[in-house]
Design a protein around this motif. Structure first.
Motif, mmCIF file in Angstrom:
data_model
loop_
_atom_site.group_PDB
_atom_site.id
_atom_site.type_symbol
_atom_site.label_atom_id
_atom_site.label_comp_id
_atom_site.label_asym_id
_atom_site.label_seq_id
_atom_site.Cartn_x
_atom_site.Cartn_y
_atom_site.Cartn_z
ATOM 1 N N ASP A 40 41.812 41.254 66.590
ATOM 2 C CA ASP A 40 41.360 41.904 67.983
ATOM 3 C C ASP A 40 42.396 41.411 69.194
ATOM 4 O O ASP A 40 42.084 42.003 70.142
ATOM 5 C CB ASP A 40 40.039 41.051 68.135
ATOM 6 C CG ASP A 40 39.745 39.592 68.122
ATOM 7 O OD1 ASP A 40 40.482 39.134 67.696
ATOM 8 O OD2 ASP A 40 38.906 39.307 68.601
ATOM 9 N N GLN A 41 43.254 40.619 68.943
ATOM 10 C CA GLN A 41 44.221 40.471 69.991
ATOM 11 C C GLN A 41 45.494 41.026 69.752
ATOM 12 O O GLN A 41 46.665 40.487 69.821
ATOM 13 C CB GLN A 41 44.345 38.805 70.207
ATOM 14 C CG GLN A 41 42.977 38.227 71.119
ATOM 15 C CD GLN A 41 42.624 39.131 72.335
ATOM 16 O OE1 GLN A 41 43.481 39.225 73.054
ATOM 17 N NE2 GLN A 41 41.265 39.444 72.124
ATOM 18 N N ASN A 42 45.330 42.117 68.959
ATOM 19 C CA ASN A 42 46.588 42.640 68.395
ATOM 20 C C ASN A 42 46.085 44.189 68.050
ATOM 21 O O ASN A 42 46.491 44.561 66.855
ATOM 22 C CB ASN A 42 46.749 42.023 67.074
ATOM 23 C CG ASN A 42 48.243 42.160 66.345
ATOM 24 O OD1 ASN A 42 49.149 42.660 67.076
ATOM 25 N ND2 ASN A 42 48.125 42.271 64.890
ATOM 26 N N LEU A 43 45.809 44.634 69.099
ATOM 27 C CA LEU A 43 45.103 46.056 68.804
ATOM 28 C C LEU A 43 45.035 46.928 69.706
ATOM 29 O O LEU A 43 45.178 46.837 71.118
ATOM 30 C CB LEU A 43 43.540 45.628 68.717
ATOM 31 C CG LEU A 43 42.537 46.595 68.620
ATOM 32 C CD1 LEU A 43 42.655 47.306 67.268
ATOM 33 C CD2 LEU A 43 41.282 45.878 68.690
ATOM 34 N N ILE A 44 45.344 48.358 69.317
ATOM 35 C CA ILE A 44 45.464 49.395 70.194
ATOM 36 C C ILE A 44 44.523 50.531 69.848
ATOM 37 O O ILE A 44 44.594 50.857 68.460
ATOM 38 C CB ILE A 44 46.910 49.923 70.454
ATOM 39 C CG1 ILE A 44 47.918 48.922 70.962
ATOM 40 C CG2 ILE A 44 46.795 51.031 71.547
ATOM 41 C CD1 ILE A 44 49.043 49.139 71.121
ATOM 42 N N LEU A 47 41.749 57.040 71.104
ATOM 43 C CA LEU A 47 40.359 57.423 71.241
ATOM 44 C C LEU A 47 40.376 59.106 71.515
ATOM 45 O O LEU A 47 41.188 59.866 72.213
ATOM 46 C CB LEU A 47 39.588 56.836 72.609
ATOM 47 C CG LEU A 47 39.473 55.370 72.625
ATOM 48 C CD1 LEU A 47 38.845 54.850 73.940
ATOM 49 C CD2 LEU A 47 38.807 54.970 71.372
ATOM 50 N N GLY A 56 35.522 54.105 75.343
ATOM 51 C CA GLY A 56 36.645 53.705 76.200
ATOM 52 C C GLY A 56 36.108 52.730 77.397
ATOM 53 O O GLY A 56 36.652 51.850 77.680
ATOM 54 N N LEU A 59 34.980 48.933 75.479
ATOM 55 C CA LEU A 59 35.936 47.709 74.965
ATOM 56 C C LEU A 59 36.759 47.250 75.984
ATOM 57 O O LEU A 59 36.960 47.813 76.823
ATOM 58 C CB LEU A 59 36.836 48.821 73.732
ATOM 59 C CG LEU A 59 36.096 49.222 72.760
ATOM 60 C CD1 LEU A 59 36.964 49.763 71.789
ATOM 61 C CD2 LEU A 59 35.299 48.118 71.936
ATOM 62 N N VAL A 60 37.023 45.987 75.711
ATOM 63 C CA VAL A 60 38.084 45.344 76.380
ATOM 64 C C VAL A 60 39.272 45.010 75.410
ATOM 65 O O VAL A 60 39.584 44.117 74.970
ATOM 66 C CB VAL A 60 37.629 43.947 77.174
ATOM 67 C CG1 VAL A 60 36.786 44.545 78.241
ATOM 68 C CG2 VAL A 60 36.885 42.998 76.283
ATOM 69 N N THR A 61 40.170 46.299 75.397
ATOM 70 C CA THR A 61 41.371 46.199 74.555
ATOM 71 C C THR A 61 42.129 47.250 75.177
ATOM 72 O O THR A 61 41.823 48.186 75.703
ATOM 73 C CB THR A 61 40.718 46.293 73.127
ATOM 74 O OG1 THR A 61 42.103 46.387 72.287
ATOM 75 C CG2 THR A 61 39.919 47.591 72.954
ATOM 76 N N ASP A 62 43.381 47.234 74.551
ATOM 77 C CA ASP A 62 44.240 48.231 74.819
ATOM 78 C C ASP A 62 43.783 49.712 74.237
ATOM 79 O O ASP A 62 43.555 49.564 72.848
ATOM 80 C CB ASP A 62 45.725 48.157 74.216
ATOM 81 C CG ASP A 62 46.592 47.146 75.379
ATOM 82 O OD1 ASP A 62 46.077 46.883 76.226
ATOM 83 O OD2 ASP A 62 47.542 46.617 74.918
ATOM 84 N N ARG A 63 43.667 50.566 74.874
ATOM 85 C CA ARG A 63 43.029 51.886 74.294
ATOM 86 C C ARG A 63 43.468 53.157 75.212
ATOM 87 O O ARG A 63 43.675 53.101 76.506
ATOM 88 C CB ARG A 63 41.664 51.785 74.408
ATOM 89 C CG ARG A 63 40.894 51.557 75.773
ATOM 90 C CD ARG A 63 39.746 50.735 75.679
ATOM 91 N NE ARG A 63 38.880 50.981 76.989
ATOM 92 C CZ ARG A 63 38.851 50.100 77.974
ATOM 93 N NH1 ARG A 63 40.034 49.221 77.851
ATOM 94 N NH2 ARG A 63 38.361 49.999 79.024
ATOM 95 N N LEU A 64 43.554 54.165 74.481
ATOM 96 C CA LEU A 64 44.216 55.204 75.438
ATOM 97 C C LEU A 64 43.265 56.753 75.034
ATOM 98 O O LEU A 64 42.959 56.766 74.076
ATOM 99 C CB LEU A 64 45.658 55.723 75.164
ATOM 100 C CG LEU A 64 46.226 56.772 76.028
ATOM 101 C CD1 LEU A 64 46.495 56.118 77.394
ATOM 102 C CD2 LEU A 64 47.663 57.340 75.291
ATOM 103 N N HIS A 65 43.014 57.293 76.042
ATOM 104 C CA HIS A 65 42.151 58.463 76.047
ATOM 105 C C HIS A 65 43.257 59.360 75.405
ATOM 106 O O HIS A 65 44.344 59.779 76.321
ATOM 107 C CB HIS A 65 41.523 59.037 77.163
ATOM 108 C CG HIS A 65 40.150 58.821 77.672
ATOM 109 N ND1 HIS A 65 39.643 58.749 78.874
ATOM 110 C CD2 HIS A 65 39.169 58.137 76.538
ATOM 111 C CE1 HIS A 65 38.378 58.441 78.600
ATOM 112 N NE2 HIS A 65 37.974 58.122 77.395
ATOM 113 N N ASN A 85 51.318 45.955 65.867
ATOM 114 C CA ASN A 85 49.687 46.081 66.179
ATOM 115 C C ASN A 85 49.178 46.679 65.412
ATOM 116 O O ASN A 85 49.599 47.608 64.588
ATOM 117 C CB ASN A 85 49.884 46.543 67.678
ATOM 118 C CG ASN A 85 50.128 45.666 68.937
ATOM 119 O OD1 ASN A 85 49.532 44.384 68.593
ATOM 120 N ND2 ASN A 85 50.806 45.899 69.886
#
Ligand SMILES: Cc1ncc(C[n+]2csc(CCOP(=O)(O)OP(=O)(O)O)c2C)c(N)n1
Ligand code: SF4
Ligand SMILES: [Mg+2]
Lengths: 246, 353, 178
Positions: A40-44, A47, A56, A59-65, A85
Motif C-alpha cells: 500500500d506504500q508502493n502503489l499506483i 482509474l 479517485g 483514496l490517498v495513494t498515487d492515482r491517475l484519471h 511499484n
C-alpha cells in the motif's frame, strides 16, 4: 488478523457511491489485500472513467484519471517505467470492454505485468444505465428499452474466459460480492492477481459481478438476488487461468 | 562537421541522449524510422520500447510514464496524431510533461505521404477538446531538430506542458550533416508518482475550474513572455517581410538573400516556436512595411492568420496588408517565393487580410 | 552550389550514388543535403534523390534547378531531362536508356554503359558506384582521390569496409570512363 478489520489506511475520504453499490466493497477488498501484501506504500492506480472514477476522491495513494477506456494502456506505461511499484487498473465493464477493448485486450495479449480489476455491473452506471457489452440478453437499459436484442447487438462478453483461453496470461478469475462466502473467494482472487504481479508472472485480471441498484431499479437486496439468479449462471464464478506455481 | 544522417534517425538518437525512458507508438510513414530505430536503441540504454496497438494506446502509455515523472516520447503523423489528441488533452489537463513528434504529412483524413505543414492550426491551438496549448517547436534543419530535442523536454518540464516537435516528412526523410548532442541523465521530477503518494497534486479530483483558469492563463503568459524563438533578417528597412517556418522557412531565407542581391528590400521571420508565436520579432519590422507574406506548405493558408493578427498588434495606425503563398505540399522552391513577390507587387496576388 | 538529381528504378542503388556524392562533399569540408523521394513515390519502382553541396549554406534542400542528372533507366530520363538547367549535364546509363537522348541542344548528354562496365570489371553490383564516380568527374569539383577517400570513409562508418577494394575498383572505372 485485526488489521483487516479496520479501514485500510489508503481509504481516506468517503466515496459517493449509491447505497447498495458494489464498487465500495471491491475497493475495500483491494485495499485490504494491498495492505496485507505490504504494497500500500508502493502503489499506483490507473482509474477508468465511470463510477470507478469516484474511487479517485476516496483514496490517498498515487492515482491517475485515465481517458475513458485507456487505463490498461496508461498502466502499461506506468509499469514499464516503474516496475518496482504495484500497478492496479480499476475499470468498469463499459470502460474496459467496450470503448477500451483494444487497450484492455492488448495489455493481456502482451501479458503486461499489472493487475486489472473490472467491475461488471452490466451497464454504464455513471451515465445513467445504458447498454454495455456485458448487458444480459433481454435486459432493459436506457438504450435497449425493449430489452437487449442479442441478434443485433452481440452476446454478452466473457473477458476472463477469453483471455484465459486465448492468451498466455498469469491469472484470470471472476468473483462476486453477493455473500460473505463469495466475498472471501473474491478477496483470494484479488490477492492472487496482485501476487502474480509482485512475482513478475504477468497480466492478471479479476472481474467482479457487482450490483448497480440505481440503474437496475432494484433494491440492494434484490440486486444481489439478480446476480445470484441471473448473472452467475451466465457468468460463472471461479478461476479460469491458475497461476503456474499454484 | 558531423556525418550525413537521416532526420528521423538523428531526432530519435537525440531523444535517447535527452534521457527518454519510454517510447510507445504505432508505425506510420513518414515517421516510422523513429520507432524502428528506438526499438533497437532503447533496450541498449535500459529504457522501454513498446509497439502499441494504436496511436491511442501509445499516447496513453506515454501518459502513464509521464505521470511517473520520467521522459517519455511518442511520434506519428497525419491520422495518427489525430488519434493522439485525446491523450494530449488529458496530459495537458493533468499538467504532465512529455514530447510528441509530428512528422507532418499532407492531407485530410488518411491523407497522403507528401511532406507538408497542414497541421499548423491544430498543433498551435491545442488540438484536442478543451482550452489548452502545447509548446510547438518547428526546426528548419536536422541540426536544429536535434538541438531542440533536449530543449523540448526542458520546456515541457519547466511549464508542465506538452511540447510538440512539429517536423515535416521531408525533414524526417532527408539527410544532412549533424553533430549529435551529449547524453544527459535527467532528474526524476519530484512531482512524478513514486507509489508512496509523496506528491499530492497529480490527479485532479476536486476541481476548481475558476482557480485553474487563473493559473492556466498565468502559465501561458509566462511562456509567451519567455519562450518565443525565431530567426530574422532584414526587417528594419523591408518593404516586404516573409514569414515561414520549418523547411519552407529555410527555403524562404535563401529566396530573401537572392531578392536582396537583386535590389529588393525584403526580410524574413522564421518562427522556431509557432506557439508561442514570435510576436516580439514583429516589433522589429519596418513601420512603413508594405506587406507581410506567409509562405506555407498547405492548401488554404494557416500561418497567415497568426501573421495578420500579430502585425495588427504591432502596427496599429493602419491595416498592413498580409499575403499568403501556399505551396500545398513539399518545400517551396526559392523561385516560387521570388515569383510570388513579383505577383504581389504587380497586384496579381491579392491580400488575404 | 551544385545540384544533382540521381534517378532510376528501385534496386539500382541511385540513392547510394547520391549519398556517396554528398559524403564526399562533407569529407572535403563542404555543406551537403540529400533528399529522397519516398513513400508512394517509391512504390511503382522508381527512386530518385536530389543532392546539393557547396561551401555556402544550403537553403532549399529540395529539387530546384539541377546542374546534373543521372538517369539510370528510360522512365527517369523522360521524367527529369526537361528539368535540367540550361548548360547542364545528363549522364545516361546506356544499358537501360534506349530512347533518343538528343532531345535538348542546351545540355550535354554523356552515355555510359554502367551495367556492362560493372560486368567487365567483375563487380556486377557496382553499376551505381561507377555512375556515382562518373558524376563526380563530370561535376568537376573533386579529384578521384578525394572521391575515393570520401566514399571509403562513408562505407567504413557503415561497417561495410569489406567491400572497400571492390568499391574502389568500380569508382576508378567510372571516374576514368567519362
Ligand atoms: C470518450 C468518452 N466517451 C464517453 C464518456 C462518458 N462516459 C463516462 S462514464 C461512461 C460509462 C462508464 O461505464 P462503466 O465503465 O461500465 O462504469 P460504471 O459507471 O458502470 O462503473 C461513459 C460512457 C466519456 N467520459 N468519455
Ligand atoms: S450508478 Fe450504479 S455503479 Fe454507479 S455508484 Fe450508483 S450503484 Fe454504483
Ligand atoms: Mg458498468
Amino acid at each position: 488478523m485485526a488489521k483487516a478489520r479496520k479501514v485500510p489506511a489508503i481509504i481516506d475520504n468517503p466515496m459517493s457511491f449509491c447505497p447498495g453499490c458494489g464498487h465500495g466493497i471491491v475497493i475495500r477488498l483491494i485495499a485490504e489485500c494491498l495492505e496485507e501484501l505490504e504494497q500500500d506504500q508502493n502503489l499506483i492506480f490507473a482509474l477508468g472513467v465511470g463510477c470507478s472514477s469516484l474511487l479517485g476522491g476516496g483514496l490517498v495513494t498515487d492515482r491517475l484519471h485515465c481517458p475513458h477506456g485507456r487505463a490498461s494502456a496508461v498502466a502499461t506505461g506506468m509499469k514499464r517505467v516503474q516496475p518496482e511499484n504495484t500497478i492496479v487498473a480499476y475499470q468498469g465493464d463499459g470502460d474496459a470492454y467496450s470503448i477500451g477493448i483494444a487497450e484492455t485486450i492488448n495489455a493481456a495479449y502482451r501479458n503486461e505485468n499489472f493487475t486489472m480489476v473490472a467491475i461488471n455491473n452490466t451497464n454504464y452506471g455513471m451515465t445513467g444505465g445504458q447498454m454495455s457489452w456485458t448487458t444480459m440478453p433481454g435486459q432493459v437499459t436506457t438504450t435497449s428499452p425493449l430489452g437487449r436484442d442479442c441478434e443485433i447487438t452481440g452476446n454478452p462478453l466473457k473477458f476472463p474466459e477469453l483471455v484465459a483461453s486465448q492468451f498466455d496470461v498469469a491469472f484470470a478469475a471472476r468473483g462476486a460480492v453477493t455473500s460473505p462466502k463469495n466475498i472471501n473467494k473474491l478477496k483470494k482472487y484479488i490477492k492472487n492477481g496482485l501476487e502474480a504481479q509482485i512475482n513478475g508472472e504477468g497480466y492478471s485480471v479479476i472481474e467482479v459481478l457487482s450490483p448497480c441498484p440505481t440503474n437496475w431499479k432494484l433494491s440492494p437486496l434484490n440486486s444481489m438476488k439478480r446476480i445470484e439468479e441471473e448473472l452467475i449462471p451466465y457468468y460463472p464464478l471461479g478461476v479460469f487461468k491458475e497461476r503456474k506455481e499454484n | 562537421m558531423g556525418d550525413m544522417i537521416k532526420g528521423n534517425i538523428a531526432i530519435a538518437e537525440a531523444a535517447v541522449r535527452a534521457g527518454i525512458k519510454l517510447y510507445a507508438g504505432y508505425p506510420i510513414t513518414p515517421s516510422t524510422e523513429i520507432m524502428e530505430y528506438l526499438s533497437k536503441r532503447l533496450p541498449e540504454v535500459g529504457a522501454s520500447f513498446v509497439q502499441a496497438e494504436s496511436e491511442l494506446a501509445g499516447i496513453n502509455m506515454v501518459m502513464g510514464a509521464a505521470a511517473c515523472g520520467v521522459r517519455a516520447l511518442t511520434a506519428s503523423s497525419g491520422p495518427g496524431i489525430s488519434l493522439k489528441q485525446e491523450g494530449i488533452s488529458c496530459i495537458s489537463d493533468e499538467e504532465l510533461a512529455c514530447v510528441v513528434i509530428n512528422v507532418v504529412r499532407y492531407g485530410n483524413g488518411l491523407g497522403t505521404l507528401y511532406s507538408a505543414q497542414c497541421d499548423y492550426h491544430r498543433e498551435t491551438r491545442g488540438g484536442g477538446n478543451g482550452d489548452y496549448r502545447c509548446i510547438v517547436l518547428c526546426p528548419g534543419s536536422i541540426q536544429e531538430a536535434v538541438d531542440l530535442m533536449a530543449t523540448a523536454y526542458e520546456l515541457a518540464e519547466k511549464y508542465r506542458i506538452v511540447t510538440v516537435m512539429m517536423t515535416e516528412g521531408a525533414l524526417g526523410q532527408m539527410m544532412e550533416p549533424c553533430e549529435l548532442p551529449d547524453f544527459i541523465e535527467p532528474k526524476k521530477h519530484p512531482w512524478g508518482f513514486d507509489g508512496k503518494y509523496t506528491y499530492k497534486k497529480i490527479g485532479i479530483f476536486d476541481r476548481n475550474s475558476m482557480d485553474e483558469a487563473v493559473e492556466l492563463n498565468k502559465k501561458h503568459e509566462a511562456i509567451k513572455a519567455e519562450e518565443q524563438r525565431w530567426e530574422e533578417e532584414g526587417l528594419e528597412d523591408a518593404d516586404y517581410v516573409f514569414v515561414a517556418f520549418g523547411l519552407p522557412g529555410r527555403s524562404v531565407q535563401g529566396a530573401v538573400k537572392e531578392l536582396r542581391a537583386e535590389g529588393h528590400k525584403v526580410g524574413f521571420i522564421r518562427p522556431i516556436t509557432t506557439w508561442p508565436f514570435p510576436e516580439k520579432a514583429f516589433e522589429n519590422v519596418n513601420k512603413d512595411v508594405k506587406g507581410l507574406i506567409s509562405v506555407e506548405a498547405n492548401a488554404t493558408g494557416q500561418l497567415i492568420d497568426d501573421v495578420a493578427l500579430t502585425i495588427k498588434k504591432v502596427i496599429k495606425d493602419r491595416n498592413v496588408p498580409t499575403f499568403c503563398l501556399p505551396c500545398v505540399y513539399g518545400i517551396p522552391s526559392m523561385k516560387f517565393t521570388k515569383e510570388g513577390l513579383h505577383k504581389i507587387i504587380s497586384g496579381e496576388i491579392k491580400e488575404a487580410y | 552550389m551544385r545540384e544533382i538529381v540521381y534517378a532510376g528504378f528501385g534496386g539500382q542503388g541511385v540513392l547510394t550514388s547520391g549519398l556517396v556524392m554528398s559524403q564526399v562533399a562533407i569529407f572535403k569540408g563542404q555543406n551537403a543535403t540529400w533528399i529522397p523521394s519516398y513513400g508512394s513515390a517509391m512504390r511503382g519502382g522508381t527512386a530518385n534523390c536530389t543532392v546539393k553541396y557547396g561551401k555556402d549554406t544550403i537553403y532549399n534542400p529540395a529539387q530546384e534547378d539541377p546542374d546534373l542528372l543521372l538517369a539510370m533507366n528510360g522512365p527517369s530520363f523522360e521524367m527529369f531531362y526537361p528539368m535540367v538547367k540550361s548548360g547542364g549535364i545528363i549522364l545516361v546509363n546506356s544499358d537501360m536508356v534506349d530512347c533518343d537522348v538528343n532531345v535538348r541542344d542546351d545540355v550535354k548528354v554523356y552515355k555510359l554503359a554502367c551495367s556492362t562496365l560493372a560486368q567487365e570489371i567483375k563487380q556486377p553490383r557496382g553499376a551505381n558506384i561507377i555512375a556515382a564516380a562518373a558524376i563526380i568527374k563530370l561535376a568537376g569539383d573533386f579529384s578521384m582521390e578525394d572521391g575515393i577517400q570520401g566514399m571509403n570513409d562513408m562505407f567504413r562508418k557503415k561497417g561495410k569496409e569489406k567491400f572497400e577494394a571492390a568499391n574502389m575498383k568500380a569508382f576508378e572505372c567510372g571516374f576514368n570512363a567519362v
